[in-house]
Scaffold this motif. Sequence first.
Motif, mmCIF file in Angstrom:
data_model
loop_
_atom_site.group_PDB
_atom_site.id
_atom_site.type_symbol
_atom_site.label_atom_id
_atom_site.label_comp_id
_atom_site.label_asym_id
_atom_site.label_seq_id
_atom_site.Cartn_x
_atom_site.Cartn_y
_atom_site.Cartn_z
ATOM 1 N N UNK A 23 0.946 -1.223 0.041
ATOM 2 C CA UNK A 23 -0.037 0.028 0.008
ATOM 3 C C UNK A 23 0.822 1.383 0.072
ATOM 4 N N UNK A 24 1.962 1.217 0.830
ATOM 5 C CA UNK A 24 2.877 2.187 0.738
ATOM 6 C C UNK A 24 3.520 2.731 -0.813
ATOM 7 N N UNK A 25 3.605 1.664 -1.464
ATOM 8 C CA UNK A 25 4.384 1.831 -2.745
ATOM 9 C C UNK A 25 3.146 2.313 -3.637
ATOM 10 N N UNK A 26 1.880 2.146 -3.362
ATOM 11 C CA UNK A 26 0.771 2.619 -4.225
ATOM 12 C C UNK A 26 0.735 3.933 -3.968
ATOM 13 N N UNK A 27 0.759 4.504 -2.635
ATOM 14 C CA UNK A 27 0.644 5.791 -2.100
ATOM 15 C C UNK A 27 1.952 6.376 -2.949
ATOM 16 N N UNK A 28 3.184 5.964 -2.700
ATOM 17 C CA UNK A 28 4.202 6.655 -3.023
ATOM 18 C C UNK A 28 4.427 6.943 -4.575
ATOM 19 N N UNK A 30 1.814 7.802 -6.143
ATOM 20 C CA UNK A 30 0.758 8.900 -6.362
ATOM 21 C C UNK A 30 1.716 10.100 -5.782
ATOM 22 N N UNK A 31 2.458 10.114 -4.860
ATOM 23 C CA UNK A 31 3.129 11.195 -4.440
ATOM 24 C C UNK A 31 4.236 11.597 -5.387
ATOM 25 N N UNK A 32 4.678 10.662 -6.182
ATOM 26 C CA UNK A 32 5.669 10.717 -7.235
ATOM 27 C C UNK A 32 5.354 11.935 -8.192
ATOM 28 N N UNK A 33 4.062 11.711 -8.550
ATOM 29 C CA UNK A 33 3.669 12.528 -9.710
ATOM 30 C C UNK A 33 3.829 14.054 -9.216
ATOM 31 N N UNK A 34 3.839 14.556 -7.818
ATOM 32 C CA UNK A 34 3.943 15.938 -7.243
ATOM 33 C C UNK A 34 5.488 16.148 -7.380
ATOM 34 N N UNK A 55 5.988 20.495 -2.705
ATOM 35 C CA UNK A 55 7.050 19.637 -2.863
ATOM 36 C C UNK A 55 7.494 19.567 -1.390
ATOM 37 N N UNK A 56 7.452 20.578 -0.647
ATOM 38 C CA UNK A 56 8.154 20.329 0.893
ATOM 39 C C UNK A 56 7.234 19.414 1.630
ATOM 40 N N UNK A 57 5.942 19.474 1.417
ATOM 41 C CA UNK A 57 4.839 18.676 1.944
ATOM 42 C C UNK A 57 5.171 17.214 1.839
ATOM 43 N N UNK A 58 5.386 17.038 0.507
ATOM 44 C CA UNK A 58 5.447 15.531 0.022
ATOM 45 C C UNK A 58 6.760 15.029 0.599
ATOM 46 N N UNK A 59 7.851 15.940 0.648
ATOM 47 C CA UNK A 59 9.350 15.472 1.082
ATOM 48 C C UNK A 59 9.041 15.162 2.526
ATOM 49 N N UNK A 60 8.382 15.937 3.253
ATOM 50 C CA UNK A 60 8.244 15.705 4.724
ATOM 51 C C UNK A 60 7.831 14.314 5.057
ATOM 52 N N UNK A 61 6.716 14.187 4.096
ATOM 53 C CA UNK A 61 5.683 12.818 4.405
ATOM 54 C C UNK A 61 6.657 11.634 4.167
ATOM 55 N N UNK A 62 7.334 11.622 3.039
ATOM 56 C CA UNK A 62 8.382 10.512 2.529
ATOM 57 C C UNK A 62 9.458 10.485 3.384
ATOM 58 N N UNK A 122 0.264 2.866 -11.388
ATOM 59 C CA UNK A 122 -0.980 3.005 -10.754
ATOM 60 C C UNK A 122 -0.913 4.587 -10.329
ATOM 61 N N UNK A 123 -2.108 5.288 -10.344
ATOM 62 C CA UNK A 123 -2.163 6.444 -9.752
ATOM 63 C C UNK A 123 -3.402 6.470 -8.854
ATOM 64 N N UNK A 124 -3.221 6.586 -7.515
ATOM 65 C CA UNK A 124 -4.279 6.383 -6.593
ATOM 66 C C UNK A 124 -4.408 7.633 -6.070
ATOM 67 N N UNK A 125 -5.661 8.239 -6.554
ATOM 68 C CA UNK A 125 -6.175 9.841 -6.268
ATOM 69 C C UNK A 125 -6.268 9.972 -4.881
ATOM 70 N N UNK A 126 -5.901 11.322 -4.623
ATOM 71 C CA UNK A 126 -6.056 11.692 -3.238
ATOM 72 C C UNK A 126 -7.587 11.683 -2.915
ATOM 73 N N UNK A 127 -7.899 11.047 -1.770
ATOM 74 C CA UNK A 127 -9.383 10.958 -1.344
ATOM 75 C C UNK A 127 -9.878 9.554 -1.711
#
Length: 268
Positions: A23-28, A30-34, A55-62, A122-127
């Motif tokens: 599941x993390x890889x699927x989420x990642x 998605x985040x990778x698109x940003x 970008x900063x928000x995604x980087x903080x999460x990853x 795969x691109x898991x949409x936010x929400x």
Amino acid sequence: MQQRAESRMPTELDAHMHTLRKRYLETMSNLLTTVEAALRHCEDGSLDADGRVALGNVAHRLSGTGKTYGFPRISASAREIDVRLKERPDMPARELMELIYSLVVACRNALGRDEIRGVSAQRVSFGRRPPSVATTPQQDVPNRPVMLVVDDDPDMRDLFTGLFSHEARVLTAVNSDEALVMMRRHNPSLVLLDDIMPGAITGLKFLETLQTSGEFRGTPIVMITASDAPENIERGMNAGAAGYITKPFDVADATEKVRRFLKAVSQP
């Protein structure tokens, strides 16, 4: 009985982490698109302030989750972006582009190495996240302690919900404001608290506010956060934190630490 249960724990943990890693890889992905969009905008000179914030928000999460799920290079690359952007939000695009490229390569390598085929496409949409471990009905075991997990990262909430759903009634909150509501409503036996979250105040400030007010004075609160600077750890301990686990962490080690707190609050 206890020995048999303990002998099964590593297998159960491995299986659970495998599911969460997928599941993390699927989420990642998605985040990778940003991240990739930020790289393109850096290249053509169109990365604006909002793009840098995203970008900063995604980087903080990853940075807080990569190593936890077995990808230390993602954590290292993302943390570099997170720290540098906080220090210099207007850092030159050329300099930032090099950091972004390193993160893109780390994420692409992680997706390419994984045994799951097609995840990178795969691109898991936010929400529209896949069914969460948190939504799995928890066993109705009498007298289970209530544990509240406060973190804006759904991967972290899923992780701790899945790991401890058989030992505690696990509740979740996404920021300090929501945490206070949940604590007053459910009076948890243990709280796992992140620091950097959206909302009016950070986790550390929330902890200090609780200490000043005296509310929930007897409730152990464990900080689980990427805010690992010595002064932040000292601040958290001075504010009454029962423990401090820094992200990214070793899952087995963090599980054992949290389990010790649960055992302590479960004893009559």
